[in-house]
Structure formats: C-alpha cells, structure tokens
Design a protein around this motif. Sequence first.
Motif, PDB file in Angstrom:
ATOM      1  N   SER A 431     -12.139  40.124 -40.066  1.00 23.67           N
ATOM      2  CA  SER A 431     -11.672  41.060 -39.040  1.00 23.67           C
ATOM      3  C   SER A 431     -10.262  40.708 -38.575  1.00 23.67           C
ATOM      4  CB  SER A 431     -12.635  41.052 -37.846  1.00 23.67           C
ATOM      5  OG  SER A 431     -12.215  41.985 -36.869  1.00 23.67           O
ATOM      6  N   LEU A 432      -9.985  39.411 -38.424  1.00 22.81           N
ATOM      7  CA  LEU A 432      -8.638  38.985 -38.022  1.00 22.81           C
ATOM      8  C   LEU A 432      -7.614  39.294 -39.109  1.00 22.81           C
ATOM      9  CD1 LEU A 432      -9.171  35.523 -36.283  1.00 22.81           C
ATOM     10  CD2 LEU A 432      -8.204  37.578 -35.250  1.00 22.81           C
ATOM     11  N   ALA A 433      -8.005  39.116 -40.362  1.00 22.27           N
ATOM     12  CA  ALA A 433      -7.102  39.421 -41.467  1.00 22.27           C
ATOM     13  C   ALA A 433      -6.774  40.904 -41.508  1.00 22.27           C
ATOM     14  CB  ALA A 433      -7.734  38.979 -42.790  1.00 22.27           C
ATOM     15  N   ALA A 434      -7.784  41.759 -41.263  1.00 23.68           N
ATOM     16  CA  ALA A 434      -7.548  43.199 -41.210  1.00 23.68           C
ATOM     17  C   ALA A 434      -6.642  43.559 -40.041  1.00 23.68           C
ATOM     18  CB  ALA A 434      -8.880  43.941 -41.098  1.00 23.68           C
ATOM     19  N   LEU A 435      -6.823  42.880 -38.920  1.00 29.22           N
ATOM     20  CA  LEU A 435      -5.963  43.113 -37.758  1.00 29.22           C
ATOM     21  C   LEU A 435      -4.533  42.684 -38.055  1.00 29.22           C
ATOM     22  CD1 LEU A 435      -5.669  43.963 -34.812  1.00 29.22           C
ATOM     23  CD2 LEU A 435      -6.398  41.650 -34.141  1.00 29.22           C
TER      24      LEU A 435
END
Length: 449
Positions: A431-435
Amino acid sequence: MFKKVTQSIAKQMDPKGEVIPVYSILDQEHFRLFCLVRRKGKTMFCPTPGYRRTEYSLYDVLLHEDDKVSAGALIPTEDVQDSSQVVFTHHVDGRVEGKLHLPVNSANTEVHGSTHWSKEGSIKLEKKYIPVAKFESLKTERKINMNHSFIEQLKKRQQNLYVVYESVEASEETSYEETNRTEGSFMAQLYAKFSTKGTRDCKQSITIPKGCIIAFRPMQLTIQDGSWGIYHFPEDNIQTFASDGFSCGKSEALEKEVKAKYQIFSKLSVDLCVIFLKSIKAVMRNRNLFQELTQKMEAVLDEPDNCDLKTESPDLKDLLYSLQDSPKGLLLKLAEAINYTLYALDELTEDQLLLLLESLEEKIVTQQLRLVKSILEHSIENTKGCFSVDASLLSFSQEKELKITTVMLEMSGVKIQKNGSAECELEAFSSLAALYASLYVLDLLNTLD
C-alpha cells in the motif's frame, strides 16, 4: 464493492496470494474452470499480479482428435471435482479480523462479514478444481490449434497464456450491503468537495448471483508446435516474493521501477502535462472514467495499430486525442506509464484518492512524497515495526495539511506522530509503494505543469 468482497475472501483463503480475486462482476464468467487468461504486469506495489480475461477456454483452442477442426464443445462435467469445505468467518470491529476453517468432504463455503462501516453479508461458496492428472491426460489426446487466430496473435506478440484450474463460486444468490458513515466532518467535507456522491454517508448493495466466480487459481501453459503442457511452478517465484514483506533493498528497487516507468512523462510538454494531470484527477474522482481509461490503455498495449481511442467523456477526450496522434513507439510508452499509474491508484482506497486530490490543491504533494520515501527506507523486521523519520518532513504550514497526510498514511498502515515517531504494520509495503508511485506521478506532472 464486488472487488472488496472478493479481495477479502481471497486473502483469507490464501494469504500467500495464489488465489486471485475476480475484480469485476461483469467479467466473472471469463474466469471459470478451463478459461484462458492473460497476466497483467506485476509491480513492486502489486507483486502478485492480476489477470485479464480472454474470450476463450482451453477447449476452444484444442483440435479434435482428427487434428483438423477446433473444438467448441462444452467442458465435460466429469473433468470438474469438488474440494473440501471452507468455512470463512469475517468480523470487523474497528479493525479487520478473520478466521478460516477447512473441514473435509463438502464443497460449501460460508463467509460472514461485518465492519465498523456496517458492512454485512453472508456468502456461501463452492470450491471446484480440475485435477492436474486431467491436464496431463488431455495434452496427450488433443493438440493446440496453432492456426487459431487467438493463438497466432499470442505467438506473434510472445505473450504468456494461463488456464484456470481452480475456482471459488457462489453456491446461491447472495445480497451484500455496506453502509458508510463518517465520524466527524473531515472526510465528509472532502467527499462533498471532490466526490460525485456529494456526501460521506452512503449505502451500497450488490447481489451476487448463484454460480458467480469469486476467485480462481491459474497455471501457465507452454505451447510448442501444437504440443502443450502445464508449467507447475509460479513464474518468477511469485509466491515467495509476495510474502517477503519489508526487506532490504526494496525501497531502492521501487524507486528504480517508478523512475523507469515515468521517465516518458518527464519529456512531456507543459501543455501535455496539463492534459495528463487533468485526466488522472478525473479518474480519481469517477470510477466509471477509471474503468474506461483502463480499458483504453489495455487495448493500446494489446493492439496499438487497431485500438479505438474515441470517447464521449470531456475529461478524457484531450488525453486520448493526444495519444491517437502519437507515433506508435511513443504511444506504447505513454500507455504503459498511464497503465502503471492506474495500477497504483487502484491499490489505494477511495478515501486516499480524495486525500490525494486535496493534497494537490494544498500543494503538499512534494513534501508527502519525501515523507513516504523516508518511511519506505526503514526495515520493519529489524525495528519491530517502530521507527523514526525526520520530524521536519512533518512540518506543514497548516494543521489541516498535517491531518491530511497522517490520515492518508494511516490508511496505508502507518501511524505517525508529529515528532517523527512512527509504527508500521507488517504488510504495509504494498500500500505504501502504491502511495509512493501515485504521489510521484502527481508531483511530476504538477511540477511540469
């Protein structure tokens, strides 16, 4: 909403990511047993890639025993076997919890769900599969029709092909309802500002018909001169990669991947940056536009010479018109970058998309990007999920800007304090990588604007 249900079921049934949720109820018929599917590109924020429908099953591209006519027969019922019973209980009260039981000698699955957003439903499922021995027998009896137009196109483009050998489907019609109600006014204000709903309080419901495919498991096909087989091991060791969690070097790999994907955007003119950013903001607000742009970009990547880039949407018209006039090489690079952006945005929640839009208006995307990059550089395993970042990255000019940022991070599994101390969930990397990828492209296009 269908995607939320299927993702939850698939994750609880197989946390390793081998069971793939079906994202669209309109496409579910194309993920039944023996259906042929193609794989989407994997990314750092989605290491277990999704799959795209085709219009064919394995039987559609096999020759009859005389090796002359392609078969269009229905799948023999004796090929399908039921699996053991799967009982999944899903209860949410402020946070997600789940239980999974695997008794034997039955194919009925029961799923219960409730959340602090009043999400309720009970889904009975049936798990079916094709024995691998059946594939081994079939491949000796029937060859692939290499003159089939679909096979010819795949061979020409050197694209991989997969067959569905396991499925999870609804055993009876089920209604699922979700009621969202915002506590406080912060997110409600953003919904009124950016969302076509105009309010944060909303009720959604969906009816899942009997026989609807919820999730599936594919295997890769190998084809050579009409002979075919099954590749039994996950390509590129996907299973291990998906369960790695935070590991050293991942942040560097992510940064390298994002820069490579968006390099073409850095070469756009100012006018094109304005057009691209406008369309991306539009699809962040409107799910229908999101789906339309996704379909257009997939069509470009599949058949750049025959794709239709016409639209009735004013928000997408300028973007698609500019792509239509681009040389083929440039068109493919731009479509790949847009597709990567859509992948990243699709991994975020609806609320996060609204917070990103507000961040653009508040002109804090650049600072948020630096903050997320700093967080990604920490290894959760070595710090037991607790770490600190430079407090200056949380020094915003307004309290509202800090709140936007901290709420957005919390939705990706990171709780962070104003002094820089933070706590991160073990499975927060995707999720952080997508953000990070989403912030990067918004910052890039907004800076060039």
